[in-house]
Scaffold this motif. Structure first.
Motif, PDB file in Angstrom:
ATOM      1  N   LEU A  79     -11.396   8.290  -3.645  1.00  0.00           N
ATOM      2  CA  LEU A  79     -10.285   8.920  -3.197  1.00  0.00           C
ATOM      3  C   LEU A  79      -9.951  10.182  -4.202  1.00  0.00           C
ATOM      4  CD1 LEU A  79      -8.322   5.704  -2.523  1.00  0.00           C
ATOM      5  CD2 LEU A  79      -9.341   7.436  -0.909  1.00  0.00           C
ATOM      6  N   GLY A  80     -10.694  10.405  -5.518  1.00  0.00           N
ATOM      7  CA  GLY A  80     -10.171  11.673  -6.096  1.00  0.00           C
ATOM      8  C   GLY A  80      -9.552  11.243  -7.270  1.00  0.00           C
ATOM      9  N   TYR A  81      -9.329   9.829  -7.757  1.00  0.00           N
ATOM     10  CA  TYR A  81      -8.521   9.605  -8.790  1.00  0.00           C
ATOM     11  C   TYR A  81      -9.512   9.191 -10.037  1.00  0.00           C
ATOM     12  CZ  TYR A  81      -4.302   9.789  -5.918  1.00  0.00           C
ATOM     13  OH  TYR A  81      -3.406  10.321  -4.786  1.00  0.00           O
ATOM     14  N   GLU A  82      -9.116   9.803 -11.171  1.00  0.00           N
ATOM     15  CA  GLU A  82      -9.967   9.448 -12.370  1.00  0.00           C
ATOM     16  C   GLU A  82      -9.048   8.423 -13.232  1.00  0.00           C
ATOM     17  OE1 GLU A  82      -7.211  12.025 -13.831  1.00  0.00           O
ATOM     18  OE2 GLU A  82      -8.218  12.460 -12.211  1.00  0.00           O
ATOM     19  N   ARG A 130      -6.876  -2.214  -2.813  1.00  0.00           N
ATOM     20  CA  ARG A 130      -6.490  -3.847  -2.482  1.00  0.00           C
ATOM     21  C   ARG A 130      -6.708  -4.331  -3.834  1.00  0.00           C
ATOM     22  NH1 ARG A 130      -7.386  -6.382   2.148  1.00  0.00           N
ATOM     23  NH2 ARG A 130      -8.881  -4.753   2.911  1.00  0.00           N
ATOM     24  N   LEU A 131      -7.512  -4.182  -4.638  1.00  0.00           N
ATOM     25  CA  LEU A 131      -7.465  -5.169  -5.943  1.00  0.00           C
ATOM     26  C   LEU A 131      -6.402  -4.690  -6.684  1.00  0.00           C
ATOM     27  CD1 LEU A 131     -11.180  -4.834  -6.650  1.00  0.00           C
ATOM     28  CD2 LEU A 131     -10.230  -6.766  -5.895  1.00  0.00           C
ATOM     29  N   LEU A 132      -6.057  -3.828  -6.845  1.00  0.00           N
ATOM     30  CA  LEU A 132      -4.814  -3.235  -7.700  1.00  0.00           C
ATOM     31  C   LEU A 132      -3.531  -3.950  -7.090  1.00  0.00           C
ATOM     32  CD1 LEU A 132      -3.451  -1.928 -10.112  1.00  0.00           C
ATOM     33  CD2 LEU A 132      -3.564   0.461  -8.865  1.00  0.00           C
ATOM     34  N   ILE A 133      -3.341  -3.776  -5.856  1.00  0.00           N
ATOM     35  CA  ILE A 133      -2.201  -4.284  -5.157  1.00  0.00           C
ATOM     36  C   ILE A 133      -2.092  -5.703  -5.311  1.00  0.00           C
ATOM     37  CG2 ILE A 133      -1.009  -4.778  -2.877  1.00  0.00           C
ATOM     38  CD1 ILE A 133      -2.074  -2.126  -2.040  1.00  0.00           C
ATOM     39  N   ASP A 134      -3.280  -6.545  -5.224  1.00  0.00           N
ATOM     40  CA  ASP A 134      -3.402  -7.966  -5.314  1.00  0.00           C
ATOM     41  C   ASP A 134      -2.912  -8.240  -6.768  1.00  0.00           C
ATOM     42  OD1 ASP A 134      -4.090  -8.344  -2.909  1.00  0.00           O
ATOM     43  OD2 ASP A 134      -6.158  -8.666  -3.128  1.00  0.00           O
ATOM     44  N   THR A 135      -3.494  -7.512  -7.768  1.00  0.00           N
ATOM     45  CA  THR A 135      -3.185  -7.624  -9.454  1.00  0.00           C
ATOM     46  C   THR A 135      -1.642  -7.242  -9.690  1.00  0.00           C
ATOM     47  OG1 THR A 135      -5.507  -7.022  -9.849  1.00  0.00           O
ATOM     48  CG2 THR A 135      -3.810  -6.815 -11.708  1.00  0.00           C
ATOM     49  N   VAL A 136      -0.796  -6.519  -8.996  1.00  0.00           N
ATOM     50  CA  VAL A 136       0.391  -6.114  -9.035  1.00  0.00           C
ATOM     51  C   VAL A 136       1.034  -7.279  -8.547  1.00  0.00           C
ATOM     52  CG1 VAL A 136       2.340  -4.762  -8.633  1.00  0.00           C
ATOM     53  CG2 VAL A 136       0.071  -3.677  -9.342  1.00  0.00           C
ATOM     54  N   ASN A 137       0.712  -7.694  -7.474  1.00  0.00           N
ATOM     55  CA  ASN A 137       1.535  -8.956  -6.718  1.00  0.00           C
ATOM     56  C   ASN A 137       1.654  -9.995  -7.576  1.00  0.00           C
ATOM     57  OD1 ASN A 137       2.893  -7.457  -4.693  1.00  0.00           O
ATOM     58  ND2 ASN A 137       1.032  -7.398  -3.377  1.00  0.00           N
ATOM     59  N   ASN A 153      -6.985  12.248  -0.354  1.00  0.00           N
ATOM     60  CA  ASN A 153      -7.034  11.481   0.832  1.00  0.00           C
ATOM     61  C   ASN A 153      -6.373  10.215   0.960  1.00  0.00           C
ATOM     62  OD1 ASN A 153      -6.670  11.125   3.500  1.00  0.00           O
ATOM     63  ND2 ASN A 153      -8.856  11.391   3.873  1.00  0.00           N
ATOM     64  N   LEU A 154      -5.055   9.928   0.940  1.00  0.00           N
ATOM     65  CA  LEU A 154      -4.617   8.555   0.823  1.00  0.00           C
ATOM     66  C   LEU A 154      -4.294   8.215   2.407  1.00  0.00           C
ATOM     67  CD1 LEU A 154      -2.278   8.851  -2.215  1.00  0.00           C
ATOM     68  CD2 LEU A 154      -4.693   8.010  -2.250  1.00  0.00           C
ATOM     69  N   ASP A 155      -4.692   8.851   3.414  1.00  0.00           N
ATOM     70  CA  ASP A 155      -4.301   8.532   4.796  1.00  0.00           C
ATOM     71  C   ASP A 155      -5.335   7.505   5.349  1.00  0.00           C
ATOM     72  OD1 ASP A 155      -2.196  10.280   4.838  1.00  0.00           O
ATOM     73  OD2 ASP A 155      -3.488  11.777   5.579  1.00  0.00           O
ATOM     74  N   GLY A 156      -4.932   6.584   6.251  1.00  0.00           N
ATOM     75  CA  GLY A 156      -5.960   5.956   6.823  1.00  0.00           C
ATOM     76  C   GLY A 156      -6.409   4.407   6.156  1.00  0.00           C
ATOM     77  N   ASP A 157      -7.410   3.943   6.311  1.00  0.00           N
ATOM     78  CA  ASP A 157      -7.434   2.499   5.771  1.00  0.00           C
ATOM     79  C   ASP A 157      -8.217   2.872   4.604  1.00  0.00           C
ATOM     80  OD1 ASP A 157      -7.972  -0.119   5.327  1.00  0.00           O
ATOM     81  OD2 ASP A 157      -9.556  -0.416   6.873  1.00  0.00           O
ATOM     82  N   ILE A 158      -7.527   2.938   3.326  1.00  0.00           N
ATOM     83  CA  ILE A 158      -8.117   3.084   1.785  1.00  0.00           C
ATOM     84  C   ILE A 158      -8.301   1.882   1.186  1.00  0.00           C
ATOM     85  CG2 ILE A 158      -7.371   5.521   2.145  1.00  0.00           C
ATOM     86  CD1 ILE A 158      -5.186   4.588   0.059  1.00  0.00           C
ATOM     87  N   LEU A 209       0.668  -1.112   0.016  1.00  0.00           N
ATOM     88  CA  LEU A 209       0.004   0.066   0.134  1.00  0.00           C
ATOM     89  C   LEU A 209       0.889   1.075  -0.119  1.00  0.00           C
ATOM     90  CD1 LEU A 209      -2.607   1.392   0.012  1.00  0.00           C
ATOM     91  CD2 LEU A 209      -2.657   1.010   2.447  1.00  0.00           C
ATOM     92  N   ASP A 210       1.833   1.263   0.552  1.00  0.00           N
ATOM     93  CA  ASP A 210       2.864   2.496   0.765  1.00  0.00           C
ATOM     94  C   ASP A 210       3.588   2.650  -0.672  1.00  0.00           C
ATOM     95  OD1 ASP A 210       2.465   2.942   3.368  1.00  0.00           O
ATOM     96  OD2 ASP A 210       4.204   1.805   4.258  1.00  0.00           O
ATOM     97  N   ASP A 211       3.894   1.476  -1.580  1.00  0.00           N
ATOM     98  CA  ASP A 211       4.188   1.542  -2.683  1.00  0.00           C
ATOM     99  C   ASP A 211       3.301   2.377  -3.639  1.00  0.00           C
ATOM    100  OD1 ASP A 211       6.742   0.207  -2.123  1.00  0.00           O
ATOM    101  OD2 ASP A 211       5.720  -1.588  -2.625  1.00  0.00           O
ATOM    102  N   LEU A 212       2.047   2.068  -3.466  1.00  0.00           N
ATOM    103  CA  LEU A 212       0.886   2.546  -4.167  1.00  0.00           C
ATOM    104  C   LEU A 212       0.666   3.934  -3.881  1.00  0.00           C
ATOM    105  CD1 LEU A 212      -1.405   2.328  -6.418  1.00  0.00           C
ATOM    106  CD2 LEU A 212      -2.852   1.343  -4.391  1.00  0.00           C
TER     107      LEU A 212
END
Length: 87
Positions: free
Chosen positions: A39-42, A73-80, A26-31, A8-11
């Protein structure tokens, strides 16, 4: 060779590099399960994020994957999964 893991820190770092450190994001907390749109990303920012991940980690992500992996979570899982396939 140790298996590389995308976190998540890498992302967070790559999202900031791709879209800038704008206070509207806002990328703080449990996102992990918050949709990127909330989160504001288009889509353009996510395409840039995907390109940066591909270059930095040596994997391939197609546009369809980026639209399906709509939460951190889905993007991190996909990258991993892509990283695991390289080993």
């Amino acid at each position: 060779m140790a298996e590389q893991v995308f976190t998540l820190d890498d992302l967070r770092r790559i999202l900031i590099e791709a879209a800038g450190d704008d206070e509207s994001y806002n990328l703080d907390g449990d996102i992990l399960d918050t949709e990127f749109e909330e989160l504001g990303y288009e889509s353009l920012a996510l395409l840039e994020t995907g390109g940066r991940i591909e270059r930095e980690y040596g994997i391939s992500l197609d546009e369809e994957v980026l639209s399906i992996a709509n939460t951190p979570r889905l993007l991190i899982d996909t990258v991993n999964a892509g990283l695991a396939a390289l080993v």
